[in-house]
Design an enzyme around this catalytic site. Structure first.
Site, PDB file in Angstrom:
ATOM      1  N   ASP A  57       0.872  -1.166   0.000  1.00 51.59           N
ATOM      2  CA  ASP A  57       0.000   0.000   0.000  1.00 51.59           C
ATOM      3  C   ASP A  57       0.913   1.221   0.000  1.00 51.59           C
ATOM      4  O   ASP A  57       1.606   1.487   0.990  1.00 51.59           O
ATOM      5  CB  ASP A  57      -0.881  -0.018   1.251  1.00 51.59           C
ATOM      6  N   SER A 136       2.943  13.384 -16.353  1.00 54.02           N
ATOM      7  CA  SER A 136       1.754  13.535 -17.198  1.00 54.02           C
ATOM      8  C   SER A 136       1.864  14.840 -17.965  1.00 54.02           C
ATOM      9  O   SER A 136       2.512  15.789 -17.506  1.00 54.02           O
ATOM     10  CB  SER A 136       0.492  13.558 -16.328  1.00 54.02           C
ATOM     11  N   TYR A 149      -4.127  16.981  -9.083  1.00 57.03           N
ATOM     12  CA  TYR A 149      -3.432  16.052  -9.983  1.00 57.03           C
ATOM     13  C   TYR A 149      -2.331  16.776 -10.757  1.00 57.03           C
ATOM     14  O   TYR A 149      -1.189  16.301 -10.824  1.00 57.03           O
ATOM     15  CB  TYR A 149      -4.428  15.418 -10.946  1.00 57.03           C
ATOM     16  N   LYS A 153       1.759  16.042 -10.526  1.00 55.50           N
ATOM     17  CA  LYS A 153       2.566  15.623 -11.675  1.00 55.50           C
ATOM     18  C   LYS A 153       3.639  16.647 -12.024  1.00 55.50           C
ATOM     19  O   LYS A 153       4.746  16.280 -12.448  1.00 55.50           O
ATOM     20  CB  LYS A 153       1.655  15.339 -12.878  1.00 55.50           C
ATOM     21  N   SER A 184      -6.794   2.444 -21.799  1.00 56.36           N
ATOM     22  CA  SER A 184      -6.773   1.544 -20.651  1.00 56.36           C
ATOM     23  C   SER A 184      -8.207   1.212 -20.294  1.00 56.36           C
ATOM     24  O   SER A 184      -9.155   1.782 -20.862  1.00 56.36           O
ATOM     25  CB  SER A 184      -6.085   2.207 -19.450  1.00 56.36           C
TER      26      SER A 184
END
Length: 254
Positions: A57, A136, A149, A153, A184
């Site tokens: 984890d 990203s 996010y 990144k 995906s």
């Protein structure tokens, strides 16, 4: 089987699905031994005599330390680290809680730091290594609702440069890959959830000068090069792999 990574030992977080699975596939094809580190077991077709699964984890520092130690013990060292695992959610600053922000940073930015810290001693013992961080294109720009996010990144990109600067003298290189839209299971679910999925799919294709969306193995091929000796003079860079999407200026449509 090619041999650009023959004799190399790699740890890939999230290596059992999506982009991570594409990287694992290409690494195994190129001769590497791979430790897939993630929370849930990958499918049976990914695990084989050259790719093993180790549970962790990534929100738990002890799990990270244990996984890196287990990978090095299992295969006899560590040459390559691919920090691929990450999470994403869509919330503006107004909508986001402090806990939301912390969760994003814990998985997307703190985990790569802890994995890198744990991997460095093993790489030194092997005389060097290569770290490949999956950033990203949203570390360069942003879609709506992605402040956490995009920040995480962008942090991955900056962290990659700093690691390259600090550890290049030890023969340890570090680069980031900034993927665009990659096919995906999750991206397919996202498209199909749209009211007019056929239109969305057509518009997505039109955004890409190459005329197609990316595949996980496209990222895998670039990761192989960055992990191999073919890129021995390459470090500290962000490699955009997006089919030309970020270079195409939008035009108004009727």
């Amino acid at each position: 089987m090619a041999d650009r990574l023959a004799g190399k030992i790699a740890l890939i977080t999230g290596g059992g699905r999506g982009i991570g699975a594409g990287i694992t596939q290409r690494f195994v094809e190129e001769g590497a031994k791979v430790a897939i580190v993630q929370r849930t077991p990958p499918s049976d077709d990914i695990v084989n005599d050259r790719a093993v699964y180790l549970h962790a984890d990534l929100s738990k520092p002890q799990d990270i330390a244990s996984a890196v130690a287990a990978a090095a013990e299992r295969f006899g060292g560590l040459d390559i680290l691919v920090n691929n695992a990450g999470i994403m959610f869509e919330k503006t600053v107004d909508e986001m809680t402090e806990e939301d922000w912390d969760q994003m940073m814990t998985i997307n930015l703190k985990a790569p730091f802890l994995l890198t810290k744990a991997a460095l001693p093993h790489m030194r013992r092997r005389g060097g290594g290569s770290i490949v961080n999956i950033g990203s294109i949203e570390g360069l720009a942003s879609n709506p609702g992605h402040p956490a996010y995009s920040a995480s990144k962008a942090g991955v990109h900056g962290f990659s440069a700093a690691v390259a600067v600090d550890h290049g003298h030890e023969g340890i290189r570090c680069n980031a890959i900034a993927p665009g839209w990659i096919n995906s299971d999750l991206s397919e679910i996202y498209i199909e959830s749209m009211a007019d999925s056929a239109r969305v799919r057509k518009e997505l294709l039109a955004m890409h000068p190459v005329g197609r969306l990316g595949e996980p193995t496209d990222v895998g091929k670039l990761a192989v090069w960055l992990a191999s000796e073919e890129s021995s003079f390459v470090t500290g860079q962000v490699w955009v792999i997006d089919g030309g999407r970020t270079k195409k200026l939008p035009l108004p449509v009727s």
